[in-house]
Design an enzyme around this catalytic site. Structure first.
Site, PDB file in Angstrom:
ATOM      1  N   GLY A  17       0.771  -1.247   0.000  1.00  0.00           N
ATOM      2  CA  GLY A  17       0.000   0.000   0.000  1.00  0.00           C
ATOM      3  C   GLY A  17       0.795   1.286   0.000  1.00  0.00           C
ATOM      4  N   SER A  18       2.088   1.226  -0.400  1.00  0.00           N
ATOM      5  CA  SER A  18       2.848   2.488  -0.352  1.00  0.00           C
ATOM      6  C   SER A  18       2.356   3.481  -1.406  1.00  0.00           C
ATOM      7  CB  SER A  18       4.352   2.233  -0.482  1.00  0.00           C
ATOM      8  OG  SER A  18       4.689   1.860  -1.787  1.00  0.00           O
ATOM      9  N   ASN A  19       1.932   3.004  -2.567  1.00  0.00           N
ATOM     10  CA  ASN A  19       1.396   3.932  -3.569  1.00  0.00           C
ATOM     11  C   ASN A  19       0.068   4.517  -3.102  1.00  0.00           C
ATOM     12  OD1 ASN A  19       2.959   4.201  -6.275  1.00  0.00           O
ATOM     13  ND2 ASN A  19       3.189   2.046  -5.697  1.00  0.00           N
ATOM     14  N   LEU A 103      -6.286  -9.649 -12.296  1.00  0.00           N
ATOM     15  CA  LEU A 103      -6.604  -8.983 -13.567  1.00  0.00           C
ATOM     16  C   LEU A 103      -8.048  -8.507 -13.516  1.00  0.00           C
ATOM     17  CD1 LEU A 103      -5.098 -11.511 -16.126  1.00  0.00           C
ATOM     18  CD2 LEU A 103      -4.209  -9.263 -15.481  1.00  0.00           C
ATOM     19  N   ASN A 118      -3.270   2.345 -13.919  1.00  0.00           N
ATOM     20  CA  ASN A 118      -2.416   1.426 -13.159  1.00  0.00           C
ATOM     21  C   ASN A 118      -1.008   1.986 -13.111  1.00  0.00           C
ATOM     22  OD1 ASN A 118      -1.523  -1.076 -11.945  1.00  0.00           O
ATOM     23  ND2 ASN A 118      -0.716  -1.696 -13.930  1.00  0.00           N
ATOM     24  N   HIS A 120       2.951   0.598 -13.102  1.00  0.00           N
ATOM     25  CA  HIS A 120       3.757  -0.605 -13.340  1.00  0.00           C
ATOM     26  C   HIS A 120       5.231  -0.240 -13.156  1.00  0.00           C
ATOM     27  CE1 HIS A 120       4.582  -4.577 -14.900  1.00  0.00           C
ATOM     28  NE2 HIS A 120       5.595  -4.028 -15.555  1.00  0.00           N
TER      29      HIS A 120
HETATM   30  C1  GRF Z   1       4.410  -1.324  -7.057  1.00  0.00           C
HETATM   31  O1  GRF Z   1       5.753  -1.632  -7.387  1.00  0.00           O
HETATM   32  C2  GRF Z   1       3.577  -1.093  -8.287  1.00  0.00           C
HETATM   33  O2  GRF Z   1       4.295  -0.509  -9.334  1.00  0.00           O
HETATM   34  C3  GRF Z   1       3.179  -2.505  -8.661  1.00  0.00           C
HETATM   35  O3  GRF Z   1       2.930  -3.139  -7.427  1.00  0.00           O
HETATM   36  C4  GRF Z   1       3.720  -2.515  -6.417  1.00  0.00           C
HETATM   37  C5  GRF Z   1       2.771  -2.090  -5.336  1.00  0.00           C
HETATM   38  O4  GRF Z   1       3.455  -1.540  -4.234  1.00  0.00           O
HETATM   39  N1  GRF Z   1       2.036  -2.514  -9.544  1.00  0.00           N
HETATM   40  P1  GRF Z   1       2.652  -0.841  -3.064  1.00  0.00           P
HETATM   41  O5  GRF Z   1       1.639  -1.859  -2.550  1.00  0.00           O
HETATM   42  O6  GRF Z   1       1.980   0.360  -3.633  1.00  0.00           O
HETATM   43  O7  GRF Z   1       3.673  -0.490  -2.033  1.00  0.00           O
END
Ligand code: GRF
Length: 199
Positions: A17-19, A103, A118, A120
């Site tokens: 969940g860091s993003n 997916l 998304n 990536h």
């Molecule tokens: C990230 O590296 C993102 O690019 C990929 O999954 C990972 C998720 O990381 N799709 P987080 O859960 O957001 O820390």
């Protein structure tokens, strides 16, 4: 612009969940003024992202994908039906995948055209799929990066919204590259949302 209804963002995430946290905090700090997170949806009841949402007062919905396993097979059709109902009820302007490990099916993608994005961890179209950072190191590439893109029915394809790059260091390991790339991912996702929400 002040006075407009903020765009309703729904985040789908399965793990760390860091993003998600970076997006939520950027909204709270006023970096994406035209947005609000309507809810976080996770398919995993133990995912750390849930705690990150709860501690920020963001509504959480758990739709456990494991509960849709019947006789050792994932009943994708029923899962997608429930997820679609859930998404429809939330009336999202944008659906952000942030480490969502399933997916999305055709019906969901077709119900929200141009509204699902998304992140990536590679410079798409390079290194699609899992372990993109490791793929980049093994390939001998001198740089890699991350991509925010619209989601289509083909995995890790769809029009690119924004990319950022970093150099791959000598003696780089998968772990070191993952951790150096993450802050770049956060900044890229925030910038992409800023652009998408402001027009
Ligand atoms: C990230 O590296 C993102 O690019 C990929 O999954 C990972 C998720 O990381 N799709 P987080 O859960 O957001 O820390």
């Amino acid at each position: 612009m002040a006075g407009l209804t903020p765009k309703r963002i729904v985040v789908l995430a399965s793990g760390r969940g860091s993003n998600f946290a970076a997006i939520a905090d950027a909204i709270t700090n006023g970096q994406i003024p035209e947005a609000q997170i309507a809810a976080l949806i996770s398919n995993k009841p133990q995912a750390p992202v849930l705690e990150l949402a709860q501690s920020r007062g963001i509504p959480v919905i758990v739709l456990e994908s494991k509960a849709f396993r019947k006789e050792n097979r994932f009943d994708r059709i029923s899962y997608e039906k429930d997820l679609l109902n859930c998404l429809r009820a939330l009336k999202p302007d944008l659906i952000c995948l942030a480490g969502y490990l399933l997916l999305l099916g055709k019906e969901i993608i077709q119900t929200f055209p141009g509204k699902i994005i998304n992140i990536h961890p590679s410079l798409l179209p390079l290194f699609k799929g899992l372990h993109s950072q490791k793929q980049a190191i093994v390939s001998g590439a001198k740089e890699t990066g991350c991509t925010v893109h619209f989601v289509t029915e083909s995995l890790d394809e769809g029009p690119i919204i924004l990319q950022n790059r970093i150099t791959i260091l000598e003696n780089e390991t998968e772990e070191s590259l993952i951790s150096r790339l993450l802050p770049v991912e956060h900044a890229t996702y925030i910038e992409a949302l800023k652009r998408l929400c402001s027009n």
